[in-house]
Design a protein around this motif. Structure first.
Motif, PDB file in Angstrom:
ATOM      1  N   SER A  47      29.765  21.096  19.180  1.00  0.00           N
ATOM      2  CA  SER A  47      31.211  21.100  19.236  1.00  0.00           C
ATOM      3  C   SER A  47      31.672  19.665  19.309  1.00  0.00           C
ATOM      4  CB  SER A  47      31.698  21.889  20.450  1.00  0.00           C
ATOM      5  OG  SER A  47      31.107  21.389  21.604  1.00  0.00           O
ATOM      6  N   LYS A  48      32.964  19.455  19.137  1.00  0.00           N
ATOM      7  CA  LYS A  48      33.447  18.117  18.943  1.00  0.00           C
ATOM      8  C   LYS A  48      33.941  17.482  20.227  1.00  0.00           C
ATOM      9  CE  LYS A  48      36.272  19.497  15.713  1.00  0.00           C
ATOM     10  NZ  LYS A  48      37.258  19.465  14.661  1.00  0.00           N
TER      11      LYS A  48
ATOM     12  N   ARG B  62      40.464  14.509  20.029  1.00  0.00           N
ATOM     13  CA  ARG B  62      39.182  15.114  19.782  1.00  0.00           C
ATOM     14  C   ARG B  62      38.161  15.276  20.863  1.00  0.00           C
ATOM     15  NH1 ARG B  62      40.070  17.546  16.069  1.00  0.00           N
ATOM     16  NH2 ARG B  62      38.058  18.365  15.950  1.00  0.00           N
ATOM     17  N   ARG B  63      37.356  15.838  20.985  1.00  0.00           N
ATOM     18  CA  ARG B  63      36.339  16.799  20.795  1.00  0.00           C
ATOM     19  C   ARG B  63      35.523  17.209  21.992  1.00  0.00           C
ATOM     20  NH1 ARG B  63      36.763  16.995  15.321  1.00  0.00           N
ATOM     21  NH2 ARG B  63      37.548  15.070  14.791  1.00  0.00           N
TER      22      ARG B  63
ATOM     23  N   TYR C 154      35.965  28.172   9.461  1.00  0.00           N
ATOM     24  CA  TYR C 154      36.543  27.034  10.150  1.00  0.00           C
ATOM     25  C   TYR C 154      37.998  27.312  10.510  1.00  0.00           C
ATOM     26  CZ  TYR C 154      32.432  25.182   7.904  1.00  0.00           C
ATOM     27  OH  TYR C 154      31.141  25.013   7.486  1.00  0.00           O
TER      28      TYR C 154
ATOM     29  N   THR D 246      39.179  21.736  18.272  1.00  0.00           N
ATOM     30  CA  THR D 246      37.744  21.993  18.338  1.00  0.00           C
ATOM     31  C   THR D 246      37.475  23.337  19.004  1.00  0.00           C
ATOM     32  OG1 THR D 246      35.615  21.013  18.948  1.00  0.00           O
ATOM     33  CG2 THR D 246      37.346  20.884  20.590  1.00  0.00           C
ATOM     34  N   TYR D 247      36.325  23.909  18.701  1.00  0.00           N
ATOM     35  CA  TYR D 247      35.928  25.214  19.238  1.00  0.00           C
ATOM     36  C   TYR D 247      34.702  25.039  20.114  1.00  0.00           C
ATOM     37  CZ  TYR D 247      34.429  30.098  19.388  1.00  0.00           C
ATOM     38  OH  TYR D 247      34.044  31.343  19.807  1.00  0.00           O
TER      39      TYR D 247
ATOM     40  N   THR E  78      33.735  12.884  16.338  1.00  0.00           N
ATOM     41  CA  THR E  78      32.881  14.064  16.283  1.00  0.00           C
ATOM     42  C   THR E  78      31.499  13.692  16.800  1.00  0.00           C
ATOM     43  OG1 THR E  78      32.175  15.902  14.858  1.00  0.00           O
ATOM     44  CG2 THR E  78      32.079  13.684  13.905  1.00  0.00           C
TER      45      THR E  78
ATOM     46  N   SER F 282      38.033  22.465  12.688  1.00  0.00           N
ATOM     47  CA  SER F 282      37.062  22.805  13.713  1.00  0.00           C
ATOM     48  C   SER F 282      36.099  23.866  13.214  1.00  0.00           C
ATOM     49  CB  SER F 282      37.768  23.336  14.965  1.00  0.00           C
ATOM     50  OG  SER F 282      36.826  23.814  15.916  1.00  0.00           O
TER      51      SER F 282
ATOM     52  N   LEU G 237      39.377  27.739  21.581  1.00  0.00           N
ATOM     53  CA  LEU G 237      39.804  26.571  20.826  1.00  0.00           C
ATOM     54  C   LEU G 237      40.400  25.568  21.800  1.00  0.00           C
ATOM     55  CD1 LEU G 237      41.567  27.992  17.631  1.00  0.00           C
ATOM     56  CD2 LEU G 237      39.697  26.322  17.662  1.00  0.00           C
TER      57      LEU G 237
ATOM     58  N   GLU H  65      34.889  16.204  11.775  1.00  0.00           N
ATOM     59  CA  GLU H  65      34.020  17.292  12.236  1.00  0.00           C
ATOM     60  C   GLU H  65      32.652  17.117  11.598  1.00  0.00           C
ATOM     61  OE1 GLU H  65      32.933  19.429  14.414  1.00  0.00           O
ATOM     62  OE2 GLU H  65      34.508  20.939  14.218  1.00  0.00           O
TER      63      GLU H  65
ATOM     64  N   GLU I  36      42.742  22.086  21.880  1.00  0.00           N
ATOM     65  CA  GLU I  36      43.654  21.319  21.049  1.00  0.00           C
ATOM     66  C   GLU I  36      44.264  20.204  21.879  1.00  0.00           C
ATOM     67  OE1 GLU I  36      47.446  22.384  18.193  1.00  0.00           O
ATOM     68  OE2 GLU I  36      47.378  23.306  20.182  1.00  0.00           O
TER      69      GLU I  36
END
Length: 296
Positions: free
Chosen positions: A9-10, A31-32, A273, A100-101, A163, A265, A106, A213, A108
């Protein structure tokens, strides 16, 4: 990256200064979530990095570079296709910096003046489950509590996208230029830089690389204010493929207050995605179709 990448994951990256700029001058990214396995205390974190540039002048300079490079004019490269699986409601006031998941949710990060947040979303309904205001720190992925702060440096002194490559145990960072920065996972120090370029036009560099990603050994990226997702080789920065999303939500159908396509993501399903945009009312779950003959 094979099966291993599907579990990654990010990290979360965000530029504070753009939260203080008007949307038209905006440049940074969110991000991530960290993809290392949780430790005994489940102290898995979100990286949330803030750029150091406080003037819109640099953003204007980058915009001029964007025009000068002509590096994002990728029509001649061709575009691969995609299929929308489902549409999920999205807060139309969320100025999405990154998506990202991880762990069934998720995550955000959002911007705009006085509105920077990290949110946890239900990936089926888009419901906001939790959020935190941000001041450039590493966050715990479960509680969204601050773990620590750290400093960074890039070519533009900004952080746009980030990422994680679990094979090399390194973070890959964009800064709005044509450079990718590679950071050691443990020290968060830069180990190398690679320029992103189009092998069909060897002098053509890709400016304004944005949200990132890492997927199956490749880096996928948004290009700022372009309805494209591009993929490239992290070892040498060479462009591999391009996906055009002009028809996902056509610009002539968007209201004036909707901003650019941004946010990519992984999901819980291999090959599917999540994608959205800044101030967009929808998160799209979609599948990228296999590359066509003749594409790199």
């Amino acid at each position: 990256m094979g099966k291993k990448s599907k579990k990654s994951s990010k990290q979360q990256l965000h530029n504070t200064d753009e939260a203080d700029m008007k949307r038209s001058n905006h440049g940074g990214e969110a991000r991530r979530s960290q993809s290392k396995k949780p430790s005994n205390n489940d102290n898995v974190s979100l990286y949330h990095i803030f750029g150091t540039v406080s003037s819109v002048v640099l953003v204007a300079i980058i915009s001029m570079l964007y025009k000068g490079y002509e590096a994002n004019n990728l029509k001649a490269f061709g575009s691969l296709d995609y299929k929308v699986i489902s549409e999920i409601p999205h807060d139309p006031k969320a100025f999405t910096q990154g998506l990202t998941y991880a762990g069934g949710y998720l995550y955000e990060s959002t911007g705009m003046e006085g509105q920077s947040q990290v949110r946890r979303l239900d990936p089926k309904t888009g419901e906001v489950l939790a959020w935190k205001h941000q001041v450039g720190f590493i966050y715990n992925i479960t509680t969204l509590e601050v773990i620590k702060q750290f400093k960074f440096d890039t070519a533009t002194k900004q952080g746009w996208g980030i990422t994680y490559n679990p094979d090399q145990r390194e973070l890959i960072v964009s800064d709005g230029s044509d450079w990718l920065h590679f950071w050691d996972e443990d020290t968060l120090k830069e180990t190398r830089r690679v320029r992103v370029w189009n092998p069909r036009e060897k002098s053509q560099r890709l400016a304004l690389v944005n949200e990132l990603e890492y997927i199956d050994g490749k880096v996928f990226a948004n290009l700022w204010y372009r309805d494209y997702i591009v993929s490239f080789d992290p070892s040498n920065g060479a462009l591999l493929n391009m996906y055009g999303f002009e028809a996902l939500w056509p610009k002539d159908e968007r209201p004036e207050d909707a901003d650019c396509f941004n946010g990519i993501s992984l999901s819980d399903v291999p090959g599917e995605y999540f994608m959205t945009g800044k101030l967009w009312p929808t998160i799209y779950r979609l599948k990228l179709k296999p590359k066509k003959p003749g594409h790199l």
